[in-house]
Design a protein around this motif. Sequence first.
Motif, PDB file in Angstrom:
ATOM      1  N   ARG A 105       0.834  -1.211   0.000  1.00 46.80           N
ATOM      2  CA  ARG A 105       0.000   0.000   0.000  1.00 46.80           C
ATOM      3  C   ARG A 105       0.868   1.261   0.000  1.00 46.80           C
ATOM      4  O   ARG A 105       0.627   2.193  -0.778  1.00 46.80           O
ATOM      5  CB  ARG A 105      -0.908   0.017   1.230  1.00 46.80           C
ATOM      6  N   LEU A 106       1.893   1.282   0.841  1.00 45.95           N
ATOM      7  CA  LEU A 106       2.745   2.469   0.925  1.00 45.95           C
ATOM      8  C   LEU A 106       3.529   2.697  -0.363  1.00 45.95           C
ATOM      9  O   LEU A 106       3.770   3.832  -0.770  1.00 45.95           O
ATOM     10  CB  LEU A 106       3.715   2.337   2.103  1.00 45.95           C
ATOM     11  N   ARG A 107       3.936   1.611  -1.004  1.00 42.08           N
ATOM     12  CA  ARG A 107       4.736   1.718  -2.226  1.00 42.08           C
ATOM     13  C   ARG A 107       3.869   1.787  -3.487  1.00 42.08           C
ATOM     14  O   ARG A 107       4.382   2.000  -4.581  1.00 42.08           O
ATOM     15  CB  ARG A 107       5.687   0.529  -2.317  1.00 42.08           C
ATOM     16  N   GLY A 108       2.565   1.580  -3.317  1.00 41.56           N
ATOM     17  CA  GLY A 108       1.649   1.753  -4.436  1.00 41.56           C
ATOM     18  C   GLY A 108       1.728   0.676  -5.496  1.00 41.56           C
ATOM     19  O   GLY A 108       1.389   0.934  -6.667  1.00 41.56           O
ATOM     20  N   ARG A 109       2.141  -0.522  -5.120  1.00 44.98           N
ATOM     21  CA  ARG A 109       2.222  -1.585  -6.112  1.00 44.98           C
ATOM     22  C   ARG A 109       1.981  -2.947  -5.472  1.00 44.98           C
ATOM     23  O   ARG A 109       2.772  -3.401  -4.642  1.00 44.98           O
ATOM     24  CB  ARG A 109       3.597  -1.579  -6.789  1.00 44.98           C
ATOM     25  N   LYS A 110       0.911  -3.586  -5.840  1.00 47.84           N
ATOM     26  CA  LYS A 110       0.595  -4.905  -5.316  1.00 47.84           C
ATOM     27  C   LYS A 110       1.634  -5.915  -5.802  1.00 47.84           C
ATOM     28  O   LYS A 110       2.022  -5.916  -6.964  1.00 47.84           O
ATOM     29  CB  LYS A 110      -0.801  -5.340  -5.764  1.00 47.84           C
TER      30      LYS A 110
END
Length: 325
Positions: A105-110
């Motif tokens: 979530r923090l890095r914006g990439r599942k």
Amino acid sequence: MRDEPSYKDELEHEVSYRECLKVLDDYVETTKKLGAAASINFTGGDPLLKPEIFDLIRESTKRGVSVGILGNSNMLTPKVAKKLKNCGLVRYQLSLDGLETTHDRLRGRKGLFKDTLRAIRILQEEGIRTLVMFTLSKENSKDLIKVIRLVARLGVSLFDFARLVPVGAGKNLKDQMIDPYEYREVLLQVLKEYQRLKERGCQTYFGRKDHLWNLLYKELGLFKYPLNEDKKLIYGGCSIGNNLLAILADGTVYACRRLPITIGKVPEQSIRDIFFNSPKLNEMRKIEKMEKCGKCELLRFCRGCPTVAFGISGSYFAPDPQCWG
């Protein structure tokens, strides 16, 4: 990085490979004359996107420089790791800002959490030291101990964490900064976990990057002043003006990669000239002007984080807002 204010200008005015070698030679010559160890960390974005990165690592290693990468997992494959090893890379730092849900979530990439674990295994198999960094904020503080236990199980070479710095991409995240006494409690919990893991034979080295560890150690009676202490020397703490320079892709030089204040430009200026003669850097060296730290007996050992102070107040002499002392 794309979300940094300097990104577009760096991209349009990136120094050439030949200029990189010129800067490298200047740096090596400077460190030799000073009798200092030469160490370079290539970072980004993703340094592996630069076609010449392998040649730069190789040329740096040939000149006796210890080389690392502060990057991500995106392009790391067994083939790439082997090539990095053959070029002389000794360390590779990856980020884990929480367990899977939090990190993705923090890095914006599942899927990035799992991909980072994949990259750690690849680096370990190739014999490259694996470093894991955790950027601490209110949003992920609950995961810190869990991540410490995870990296211990994975057998990474080194783990450390740093506080969120509210500049650049983090300028709008000031509300995510942990309160001073809550942060002290975090350090106490982390210290207890570090000690527990070491007692169980954990081989991971747990760093103490944050200079506020010195304040906690002093309060706990664990801080030791040097024998025959020289009151004029800087013994530790913040590296600004002491043993650090950050060079952006366009040759702009910062005193710290988290402090967006230009102190020089390469290759137009020499490393030595910037380090010793930059008016802005010499002003930063006037640590006695630090509003809070200047009155503290740990001034020459700590100084908190001037970049956090700058992000909050616009002044690197302002008090570190997370110092509880």
